[in-house]
Enzyme design. Structure first.
Site, PDB file in Angstrom:
ATOM      1  N   GLY A   1      43.083  33.494  35.418  1.00 45.84           N
ATOM      2  CA  GLY A   1      41.826  33.719  34.728  1.00 45.84           C
ATOM      3  C   GLY A   1      40.586  33.195  35.424  1.00 45.84           C
ATOM      4  O   GLY A   1      39.480  33.283  34.870  1.00 45.84           O
TER       5      GLY A   1
ATOM      6  N   GLY B   1      39.323  34.306  38.287  1.00 50.36           N
ATOM      7  CA  GLY B   1      38.615  35.343  39.035  1.00 50.36           C
ATOM      8  C   GLY B   1      39.175  35.614  40.413  1.00 50.36           C
ATOM      9  O   GLY B   1      38.458  36.142  41.274  1.00 50.36           O
ATOM     10  N   LYS B   2      40.459  35.300  40.646  1.00 47.17           N
ATOM     11  CA  LYS B   2      41.061  35.548  41.957  1.00 47.17           C
ATOM     12  C   LYS B   2      40.976  37.014  42.347  1.00 47.17           C
ATOM     13  O   LYS B   2      40.582  37.354  43.459  1.00 47.17           O
ATOM     14  CB  LYS B   2      42.539  35.129  41.959  1.00 47.17           C
ATOM     15  CG  LYS B   2      42.818  33.682  41.743  1.00 47.17           C
ATOM     16  CD  LYS B   2      44.296  33.382  41.874  1.00 47.17           C
ATOM     17  CE  LYS B   2      45.153  34.202  40.923  1.00 47.17           C
ATOM     18  NZ  LYS B   2      44.898  33.892  39.514  1.00 47.17           N
ATOM     19  N   THR B   3      41.380  37.871  41.411  1.00 48.87           N
ATOM     20  CA  THR B   3      41.425  39.295  41.730  1.00 48.87           C
ATOM     21  C   THR B   3      40.030  39.833  42.029  1.00 48.87           C
ATOM     22  O   THR B   3      39.833  40.567  43.005  1.00 48.87           O
ATOM     23  CB  THR B   3      42.052  40.071  40.564  1.00 48.87           C
ATOM     24  OG1 THR B   3      43.400  39.639  40.393  1.00 48.87           O
ATOM     25  CG2 THR B   3      42.036  41.568  40.829  1.00 48.87           C
ATOM     26  N   SER B   4      39.050  39.470  41.205  1.00 49.72           N
ATOM     27  CA  SER B   4      37.682  39.944  41.428  1.00 49.72           C
ATOM     28  C   SER B   4      37.169  39.500  42.786  1.00 49.72           C
ATOM     29  O   SER B   4      36.575  40.294  43.547  1.00 49.72           O
ATOM     30  CB  SER B   4      36.761  39.419  40.330  1.00 49.72           C
ATOM     31  OG  SER B   4      37.186  39.873  39.059  1.00 49.72           O
TER      32      SER B   4
ATOM     33  N   ASP C   1      50.852  39.886  42.853  1.00 49.70           N
ATOM     34  CA  ASP C   1      50.915  39.361  41.489  1.00 49.70           C
ATOM     35  C   ASP C   1      51.738  40.307  40.626  1.00 49.70           C
ATOM     36  O   ASP C   1      51.438  41.499  40.551  1.00 49.70           O
ATOM     37  CB  ASP C   1      49.495  39.238  40.927  1.00 49.70           C
ATOM     38  CG  ASP C   1      49.429  38.469  39.627  1.00 49.70           C
ATOM     39  OD1 ASP C   1      50.455  38.390  38.930  1.00 49.70           O
ATOM     40  OD2 ASP C   1      48.356  37.940  39.304  1.00 49.70           O
TER      41      ASP C   1
ATOM     42  N   THR D   1      40.115  42.898  31.445  1.00 48.92           N
ATOM     43  CA  THR D   1      41.404  42.626  32.070  1.00 48.92           C
ATOM     44  C   THR D   1      42.358  41.852  31.163  1.00 48.92           C
ATOM     45  O   THR D   1      43.517  42.255  31.007  1.00 48.92           O
ATOM     46  CB  THR D   1      41.202  41.880  33.401  1.00 48.92           C
ATOM     47  OG1 THR D   1      40.449  42.725  34.283  1.00 48.92           O
ATOM     48  CG2 THR D   1      42.527  41.555  34.050  1.00 48.92           C
TER      49      THR D   1
END
Length: 571
Positions: free
Chosen positions: A18, A20-23, A45, A501
């Site tokens: 949560g 913000g790794k993906t962003s 992931d 998300t």
């Protein structure tokens, strides 16, 4: 950002769920591609959502991202990777061995540990085989939440060592030819991870105490694994622009307190900060805003009718009716499962119940979430992977190994050194914890979505593996799925944030639960601005976005929704 200037070929983004790794991974890949670099973005992931962030359908082979020259992306699908892995291991024996033996091998390779090593196998192929990613200047990895990432990054050494020292030719993953053939690739992955000239580990955090502490643990443990080139990104730093807004002032103050008390392991790292944006970084335009200096135009708040009578207190009323049973908080990492589990446990204990609060999350903070003196009737526990693994090994050697000769015991000891043994041991502990709910209320703060699903889906596969190693299946494992499916015994609470998300991942989790015959009891939309009065423009914009996802939950996912307001006590 600083780490994108003259950066290494490999970039890994990791941190607590949560944050913000993906962003940030997607935005960094986009920025490098727009600099003219050829970039491959990879998600390892199990609960990946880069498709949604990039607004592009992806698969397990590189696909171009529309409207962006030089950028390709892929998802490593753990289940599909496991299917390919099983066929690679079992295929050569078809027609060579009796059909019953081949079937046994296939069953042996049906567990969650096979899924994990297969996903790693695909990951290692990209990182450790120079030919696998030819033509790309940069590989950007959006990795899983911290506990899974640490395991993923430790696997190259673990599996390489296991292959070198195992002499029996078999393992819980079947014949070792399937692993030893990859030995050179695994060694290449280890070398790439440890080489600071080739790999940068980007630790992503929020300006929150729990997230920063989690990042500090990752920093230390990753260094011990040889990954020394690290950069810290603190994402979502909020600066109030309206001093009259008490929520804005409290949010800014909480973040500044957390940053001032940053763990020592992080203070010495090079650091970047990104501000909290008015809009979630979805799509290419949103990703450009994330790394830029200007924010997107703020939408105007839109009202939503909150579900009448659905409060936290009413939820606790429904959980205490039987005076026993299991309560499980599930959802994407970072949505506040631990805090909600602790609040529920404390509330139930305050009403006079015997309550046991525990976690299967490798990055758990249940003691800190409870805080202060424990109320009468409340006990706290944790499924410790290392302790459970040692207990399981000792049990197997004392039972299955008791009547073996010396050679047989050596072979069994080798089998138990497999990294998959930890998964089996933790699963057994999970089943024992659920069994405790026959006599008291057990509140389980569960692991992030992907790991939770592996636990729930693995029951029947683990029956076979447990029977193979320890000559029997414990009653608590045998009864686990019926208990999870009984709505009077187990109350599944889907936890989310009112954002795109987390809501969509929660919906996918619910669909998986329903396929397994498990019906969630309720959804909790946590840390919502909707019930509050805010005037700060960034917070008003984020409040406006919440309405869309709260309406979606009620219309499409579940009729029982508890909306919990943002609180400065949450971290």
């Amino acid at each position: 950002m600083d780490f994108l200037e003259n950066t290494t070929r490999n970039l890994f983004f990791t941190g607590k769920g949560g944050v913000g790794k993906t962003s940030l991974a997607c935005a960094s890949a986009l920025a490098l591609a727009e600099q003219g670099k050829r970039v491959l973005l990879v998600s390892t992931d199990p609960a990946s959502n880069i498709d949604e962030v990039l607004e592009t359908d992806l698969g397990d082979t590189p696909r171009p991202v529309p409207s962006v020259d030089n950028l390709h992306a892929l998802n490593i699908d753990p289940e599909k990777a496991a299917e390919a892995y099983r066929e690679r291991v079992v295929g050569p024996y078809r027609g060579q061995l009796p059909e019953a033996i081949v079937r046994s091998m296939e069953e042996q390779l049906s567990g969650a540990c096979t899924v994990e090593i297969a996903a790693f196998d695909a990951f290692a192929g990209l990182l450790g085989d120079p030919r696998a990613a030819e033509g790309y200047d940069h590989l950007v990895f959006d990795t899983a939440p911290t506990g899974h990432t640490l395991r993923l990054l430790s696997l190259p050494s673990a599996w390489t060592g296991y292959i070198e020292t195992n002499t029996s030719g078999t393992s819980c993953l079947g014949p070792l030819e399937g692993l030893s053939a990859q030995k050179g690739v695994y060694a290449g992955a280890v070398a790439a991870l440890a080489d600071g000239a080739r790999t940068t580990l980007v630790l992503v955090s929020r300006p929150e105490t729990a997230a920063l502490e989690d990042a500090a643990r990752s920093c230390t443990e990753l260094r011990a694994l040889g990954v020394g080139n690290q950069h810290l990104v603190v994402n979502g730093v909020f600066r109030a622009s309206d001093d009259r807004d008490p929520v804005a002032r409290a949010l800014e103050a909480r973040g500044q307190r957390a940053l001032a008390a940053m763990p020592a392991a992080l203070v010495e790292l090079p650091r970047s900060e990104r501000p909290l944006r008015a809009r979630a970084p979805m799509g290419l335009a949103g990703l450009r805003v994330l790394l830029g200096t200007e924010d997107a135009p703020a939408p105007q708040p839109a009202g939503i009718a909150t579900p009448e009578g659905e409060t936290f207190e009413r939820l606790v009323d429904s959980l205490e009716r039987d005076g026993r049973g299991a309560v499980m908080t599930l959802g994407k990492g970072g949505v506040g499962k631990t805090t909600l589990a602790a609040r529920i446990a404390v509330a139930l204990a305050a009403r006079g119940h015997y309550v046991h609060l525990t976690t299967t999350d490798p990055a758990a903070h249940v003691e800190a979430a409870v805080g202060g003196e424990l109320p009468t009737g409340l006990t706290i526990g944790r499924v410790d992977p290392q302790a459970e693994t040692e207990r399981y090994r000792a049990h197997v050697m004392a039972t299955a190994g008791a009547d073996m000769d010396e050679e047989g015991r050596k072979l069994l000891e080798e089998d138990l050194r497999s990294p998959c043994t930890e998964e089996i041991a933790v699963f057994q502990a999970f089943a024992r914890t659920v069994a405790r709910a026959e006599d008291e209320i057990v509140v389980l703060d569960t692991a992030p979505t992907g790991h939770t699903i592996l636990l729930l889906d693995a029951a029947q596969a683990y029956h076979r593996e447990l029977g193979r190693q320890s000559q029997g299946v414990a009653p608590e494992v045998e009864h686990l799925l019926p208990r999870l499916r009984d709505p009077h015994y187990t109350h599944m609470l889907i936890c989310t944030l009112p954002e795109a998300t987390p809501v969509h991942e929660a919906a996918a989790l619910q669909a998986d639960l329903r396929r397994a015959g498990i019906e969630p009891a309720a959804w909790i939309a946590n840390q919502a601005l909707t019930p509050l009065t805010v005037t700060d423009p960034v917070l008003r914009a984020r409040q406006a976005q919440e309405a869309r996802y709260l309406r979606e939950i009620l219309a499409e996912h579940h009729s029982r929704l508890i909306i919990e307001p943002w609180s400065e006590d949450y971290s």
